[in-house]
Scaffold this active site. Structure first.
Site, PDB file in Angstrom:
ATOM      1  N   TYR A 185       0.841  -1.204   0.000  1.00  0.00           N
ATOM      2  CA  TYR A 185       0.000   0.000   0.000  1.00  0.00           C
ATOM      3  C   TYR A 185       0.870   1.246   0.000  1.00  0.00           C
ATOM      4  O   TYR A 185       1.720   1.378   0.868  1.00  0.00           O
ATOM      5  CB  TYR A 185      -0.902   0.047   1.229  1.00  0.00           C
ATOM      6  CG  TYR A 185      -1.861  -1.096   1.405  1.00  0.00           C
ATOM      7  CD1 TYR A 185      -2.182  -1.964   0.360  1.00  0.00           C
ATOM      8  CD2 TYR A 185      -2.447  -1.326   2.635  1.00  0.00           C
ATOM      9  CE1 TYR A 185      -3.068  -3.015   0.545  1.00  0.00           C
ATOM     10  CE2 TYR A 185      -3.338  -2.375   2.828  1.00  0.00           C
ATOM     11  CZ  TYR A 185      -3.642  -3.217   1.791  1.00  0.00           C
ATOM     12  OH  TYR A 185      -4.508  -4.257   1.988  1.00  0.00           O
ATOM     13  N   LEU A 188     -17.171  -3.207   3.278  1.00  0.00           N
ATOM     14  CA  LEU A 188     -18.199  -2.283   2.786  1.00  0.00           C
ATOM     15  C   LEU A 188     -18.196  -2.199   1.263  1.00  0.00           C
ATOM     16  O   LEU A 188     -18.740  -1.250   0.688  1.00  0.00           O
ATOM     17  CB  LEU A 188     -18.003  -0.895   3.400  1.00  0.00           C
ATOM     18  CG  LEU A 188     -18.179  -0.832   4.920  1.00  0.00           C
ATOM     19  CD1 LEU A 188     -17.918   0.588   5.424  1.00  0.00           C
ATOM     20  CD2 LEU A 188     -19.576  -1.291   5.334  1.00  0.00           C
ATOM     21  N   LYS A 209     -23.421   5.900   0.651  1.00  0.00           N
ATOM     22  CA  LYS A 209     -23.159   7.231   0.092  1.00  0.00           C
ATOM     23  C   LYS A 209     -23.397   7.279  -1.417  1.00  0.00           C
ATOM     24  O   LYS A 209     -23.518   8.370  -1.991  1.00  0.00           O
ATOM     25  CB  LYS A 209     -21.742   7.683   0.415  1.00  0.00           C
ATOM     26  CG  LYS A 209     -20.629   6.810  -0.146  1.00  0.00           C
ATOM     27  CD  LYS A 209     -19.271   7.324   0.334  1.00  0.00           C
ATOM     28  CE  LYS A 209     -18.133   6.414  -0.120  1.00  0.00           C
ATOM     29  NZ  LYS A 209     -16.827   6.902   0.395  1.00  0.00           N
ATOM     30  N   ASN A 240      -6.448 -14.155   0.617  1.00  0.00           N
ATOM     31  CA  ASN A 240      -6.677 -14.491  -0.793  1.00  0.00           C
ATOM     32  C   ASN A 240      -6.176 -15.874  -1.180  1.00  0.00           C
ATOM     33  O   ASN A 240      -5.765 -16.099  -2.326  1.00  0.00           O
ATOM     34  CB  ASN A 240      -6.022 -13.434  -1.708  1.00  0.00           C
ATOM     35  CG  ASN A 240      -6.602 -12.049  -1.519  1.00  0.00           C
ATOM     36  OD1 ASN A 240      -7.805 -11.863  -1.597  1.00  0.00           O
ATOM     37  ND2 ASN A 240      -5.733 -11.081  -1.250  1.00  0.00           N
TER      38      ASN A 240
END
Length: 327
Positions: free
Chosen positions: A51, A210, A218, A153
């Protein structure tokens, strides 16, 4: 609090995802989110060495560096649990013994810590003999650089093979799985991974809880997501089935006085094998709904309604994407 598998890692029922650090949140915003998470009882922070290498101008390790700069200013390291992953940093690709060792040492250096509490193999590496990878992770535990091992994964067959090799080689076995799982992506997790986790006593910490923000409520249409950082990932869910799930989240949330994101996380926690979902927040405002979801308990009728609403939308098959390796 919840124990992760057969370990002494006792965690708050929500893990804070760190893939936003240095990507959608700058260093100051990331520090604010981290501090607020811990102030409200949060204990485990999840990141990865890769990341956020997908961002133009980034090279990987940005999230870990920001986490490290935040940790440097605190005196409660022993109360926090740090999870990160090996295998996706551009300089340490794959899971050869050499890459795993180098990746772990680089992660420790970026975060300024002596031990990683939970270290994941980020994704399977079929180019390396699994025995080599299993030994490499076992060596990290035996050296004290890692406390526990997790798998992210991995297919159920490869998880079983890792467990078999751990026993055969006499090295510590994994305690946790980090699969992709949420209300609009329920399989193959429910059919294949959940039974394995239950049978083997593995903790489950699902990422993309989410669905890249889709389940936060949203976005009510594809047009709402235009220009968003995760627009390409959210767009797949704007089907009649996916929108039916959103409608049910809003209905239940309105009755309970809770945000859709809170309800979606509470649904994940209603699954008996789920230890804690992983979710990320770009800012402190977004974090409040996540923390509420860690405490909200749905009744049987609400769980059943969400199960029924997501029966169709929950069949979306996940395609691996760097940005979604953690929620």
């Amino acid at each position: 609090m919840n124990l992760v598998g057969a370990s002494d890692l006792d965690i708050f029922p929500l893990v804070l995802g760190g893939n936003t650090f240095g990507w959608t949140s700058d260093e100051a915003e990331s520090h604010e989110v981290l501090s607020a998470f811990v102030a409200e009882g949060g204990t485990m922070i999840d990141t990865a060495d890769g990341y956020s290498h997908w961002v133009p101008g980034h090279s990987g390790g940005e999230s870990e560096r920001i986490l490290g700069s935040w940790l440097a200013g605190r005196d409660d390291r022993d109360d926090l649990l740090i999870a990160t992953k090996a295998g996706s940093h551009p300089e340490y690709r794959g899971l050869s013994a050499r890459s795993v060792k180098a990746a772990a040492e680089a992660s420790l250096g970026r975060m300024g810590i002596d031990t990683i509490d939970l270290y994941y193999a980020h994704r399977d590496d079929p180019t390396v003999l699994l025995e080599e990878t299993v030994r490499a992770f076992g060596d990290l535990v035996q050296s004290g650089k890692v406390r526990y091992i997790g798998l992210s994964n991995y297919s159920p067959d490869r998880v079983r093979e890792w467990l078999r090799l751990s026993a055969e080689l006499g090295v510590p076995r994994p305690i946790a799985l980090q699969p992709h799982y949420n209300l609009v992506a329920r399989n193959p997790y429910e059919d294949r991974v959940a039974p394995l986790a239950l049978a083997e006593g593995l903790g489950v910490l699902p990422y993309s809880a989410l669905a890249s923000g889709f389940l936060s409520g949203k976005y009510r249409s594809a047009a709402d997501a235009v220009g968003a950082e995760r627009a390409a990932h959210v767009s797949r869910f704007f089907s009649p089935a996916g929108l039916a799930v959103l409608d049910e989240l809003h209905r239940i949330g309105s009755r309970l006085g809770e945000e859709p994101a809170s309800v979606a996380l509470a649904w994940l926690r209603s699954r008996g094998e789920v230890t804690a979902p992983i979710a990320s927040a770009r800012n402190v405002v977004q974090l409040s709904a996540l923390m509420a979801g860690a405490r909200l308990k749905l009744n049987r009728e609400d769980v059943r309604a969400l199960n029924e609403a997501s029966a169709e939308g929950g069949m979306v098959q996940y395609e691996d994407a760097q940005q979604e390796d953690a929620p």
